[in-house]
Design a protein around this motif. Structure first.
Motif, PDB file in Angstrom:
ATOM      1  N   ALA A  35       0.832  -1.205   0.000  1.00 61.63           N
ATOM      2  CA  ALA A  35       0.000   0.000   0.000  1.00 61.63           C
ATOM      3  C   ALA A  35       0.864   1.251   0.000  1.00 61.63           C
ATOM      4  N   THR A  36       1.962   1.219   0.738  1.00 59.28           N
ATOM      5  CA  THR A  36       2.860   2.375   0.778  1.00 59.28           C
ATOM      6  C   THR A  36       3.474   2.627  -0.589  1.00 59.28           C
ATOM      7  N   VAL A  37       3.937   1.583  -1.244  1.00 55.31           N
ATOM      8  CA  VAL A  37       4.511   1.727  -2.594  1.00 55.31           C
ATOM      9  C   VAL A  37       3.466   2.298  -3.542  1.00 55.31           C
ATOM     10  N   LEU A  38       2.258   1.753  -3.502  1.00 55.52           N
ATOM     11  CA  LEU A  38       1.199   2.246  -4.389  1.00 55.52           C
ATOM     12  C   LEU A  38       0.910   3.725  -4.151  1.00 55.52           C
ATOM     13  N   MET A  39       0.834   4.136  -2.901  1.00 55.65           N
ATOM     14  CA  MET A  39       0.555   5.539  -2.587  1.00 55.65           C
ATOM     15  C   MET A  39       1.690   6.447  -3.069  1.00 55.65           C
ATOM     16  N   ARG A  40       2.925   5.991  -2.935  1.00 55.37           N
ATOM     17  CA  ARG A  40       4.057   6.820  -3.377  1.00 55.37           C
ATOM     18  C   ARG A  40       4.075   6.945  -4.893  1.00 55.37           C
ATOM     19  N   VAL A  41       3.707   5.890  -5.601  1.00 57.09           N
ATOM     20  CA  VAL A  41       3.641   5.968  -7.066  1.00 57.09           C
ATOM     21  C   VAL A  41       2.469   6.847  -7.488  1.00 57.09           C
ATOM     22  N   LYS A  43       1.346   9.333  -5.813  1.00 55.91           N
ATOM     23  CA  LYS A  43       1.794  10.696  -5.517  1.00 55.91           C
ATOM     24  C   LYS A  43       2.616  11.229  -6.691  1.00 55.91           C
ATOM     25  N   LEU A  44       3.393  10.376  -7.313  1.00 51.59           N
ATOM     26  CA  LEU A  44       4.170  10.784  -8.483  1.00 51.59           C
ATOM     27  C   LEU A  44       3.241  11.246  -9.601  1.00 51.59           C
ATOM     28  N   SER A  45       2.163  10.525  -9.829  1.00 54.17           N
ATOM     29  CA  SER A  45       1.192  10.929 -10.851  1.00 54.17           C
ATOM     30  C   SER A  45       0.584  12.286 -10.520  1.00 54.17           C
ATOM     31  N   GLU A  46       0.294  12.509  -9.258  1.00 55.22           N
ATOM     32  CA  GLU A  46      -0.241  13.802  -8.834  1.00 55.22           C
ATOM     33  C   GLU A  46       0.743  14.925  -9.153  1.00 55.22           C
ATOM     34  N   GLU A  47       2.012  14.691  -8.846  1.00 51.28           N
ATOM     35  CA  GLU A  47       3.032  15.714  -9.095  1.00 51.28           C
ATOM     36  C   GLU A  47       3.195  16.005 -10.586  1.00 51.28           C
ATOM     37  N   VAL A  48       3.128  14.982 -11.419  1.00 49.66           N
ATOM     38  CA  VAL A  48       3.210  15.180 -12.874  1.00 49.66           C
ATOM     39  C   VAL A  48       2.033  16.028 -13.343  1.00 49.66           C
ATOM     40  N   GLY A  49       0.862  15.794 -12.778  1.00 46.91           N
ATOM     41  CA  GLY A  49      -0.300  16.617 -13.107  1.00 46.91           C
ATOM     42  C   GLY A  49      -0.092  18.074 -12.736  1.00 46.91           C
ATOM     43  N   GLU A  50       0.611  18.309 -11.627  1.00 52.74           N
ATOM     44  CA  GLU A  50       0.893  19.683 -11.222  1.00 52.74           C
ATOM     45  C   GLU A  50       1.869  20.363 -12.187  1.00 52.74           C
ATOM     46  N   VAL A  51       2.783  19.588 -12.784  1.00 49.65           N
ATOM     47  CA  VAL A  51       3.650  20.155 -13.827  1.00 49.65           C
ATOM     48  C   VAL A  51       2.801  20.588 -15.011  1.00 49.65           C
ATOM     49  N   ALA A  52       1.891  19.723 -15.431  1.00 51.14           N
ATOM     50  CA  ALA A  52       1.013  20.051 -16.564  1.00 51.14           C
ATOM     51  C   ALA A  52       0.194  21.302 -16.261  1.00 51.14           C
ATOM     52  N   GLN A  53      -0.339  21.377 -15.065  1.00 48.76           N
ATOM     53  CA  GLN A  53      -1.124  22.544 -14.672  1.00 48.76           C
ATOM     54  C   GLN A  53      -0.275  23.812 -14.716  1.00 48.76           C
ATOM     55  N   VAL A  81       8.588  16.473  -8.941  1.00 47.01           N
ATOM     56  CA  VAL A  81       8.460  15.184  -9.618  1.00 47.01           C
ATOM     57  C   VAL A  81       9.716  14.345  -9.379  1.00 47.01           C
ATOM     58  N   VAL A  82      10.882  14.959  -9.547  1.00 46.06           N
ATOM     59  CA  VAL A  82      12.141  14.232  -9.359  1.00 46.06           C
ATOM     60  C   VAL A  82      12.259  13.721  -7.924  1.00 46.06           C
ATOM     61  N   ILE A  83      11.992  14.576  -6.962  1.00 47.66           N
ATOM     62  CA  ILE A  83      12.085  14.186  -5.550  1.00 47.66           C
ATOM     63  C   ILE A  83      11.102  13.058  -5.243  1.00 47.66           C
ATOM     64  N   THR A  84       9.880  13.196  -5.719  1.00 44.50           N
ATOM     65  CA  THR A  84       8.855  12.188  -5.460  1.00 44.50           C
ATOM     66  C   THR A  84       9.232  10.854  -6.090  1.00 44.50           C
ATOM     67  N   ALA A  85       9.785  10.879  -7.296  1.00 42.44           N
ATOM     68  CA  ALA A  85      10.216   9.647  -7.958  1.00 42.44           C
ATOM     69  C   ALA A  85      11.367   8.996  -7.189  1.00 42.44           C
ATOM     70  N   MET A  86      12.291   9.803  -6.714  1.00 41.81           N
ATOM     71  CA  MET A  86      13.425   9.255  -5.972  1.00 41.81           C
ATOM     72  C   MET A  86      12.969   8.647  -4.645  1.00 41.81           C
ATOM     73  N   VAL A  87      12.019   9.282  -3.985  1.00 44.59           N
ATOM     74  CA  VAL A  87      11.490   8.723  -2.739  1.00 44.59           C
ATOM     75  C   VAL A  87      10.729   7.426  -3.036  1.00 44.59           C
ATOM     76  N   ALA A  88       9.978   7.382  -4.122  1.00 46.11           N
ATOM     77  CA  ALA A  88       9.274   6.150  -4.496  1.00 46.11           C
ATOM     78  C   ALA A  88      10.270   5.025  -4.765  1.00 46.11           C
ATOM     79  N   LEU A  89      11.353   5.331  -5.459  1.00 44.56           N
ATOM     80  CA  LEU A  89      12.396   4.335  -5.706  1.00 44.56           C
ATOM     81  C   LEU A  89      13.003   3.868  -4.390  1.00 44.56           C
TER      82      LEU A  89
END
Length: 115
Positions: A35-41, A43-53, A81-89
């Motif tokens: 569940a933690t991995v899924l939530m962190r991934v 979160k990455l999608s959310e951050e990418v959406g904020e870039v688009a916005q 996005v980079v930070i969130t991806a690195m934390v997910a990794l």
């Protein structure tokens, strides 16, 4: 920013953020790690959406809103996005530094040829 802050290793900072998130995550059911991995991934999608916005806002492409962001906002969102991806990794493996470094070397060689 102190001299110590500027010398902090990138992956040390990622480990610190990961540890903080781990210490502050909600108590979950039996599949807590999954569940933690899924939530962190997610979160990455959310951050990418904020870039688009931010890009839409910087270019004024939404006629209802007009220009709502600038390119500094886009840069900040890309950093998130980079930070969130690195934390997910890091959530997937304690060897995130080595996994990322190895992957970057393969991408570099594939794209630029032997160094």
């Amino acid at each position: 920013m102190t001299d110590q802050d500027t010398r902090t290793d990138l992956w040390d900072s990622i480990d610190d953020l990961w540890a903080w998130l781990e210490a502050n995550r909600p108590q979950e059911a039996s599949n807590a790690q999954e569940a933690t991995v899924l939530m962190r991934v997610l979160k990455l999608s959310e951050e990418v959406g904020e870039v688009a916005q931010a890009v839409i806002g910087a270019t004024g492409r939404n006629p209802r809103k007009g220009v709502t962001h600038d390119w500094d906002d886009v840069q900040a969102e890309l950093c998130d996005v980079v930070i969130t991806a690195m934390v997910a990794l890091r959530t997937l493996t304690p060897d995130a530094r080595e996994v990322f470094t190895g992957h970057l070397a393969r991408v570099r060689q594939r794209s630029l040829g032997p160094s």
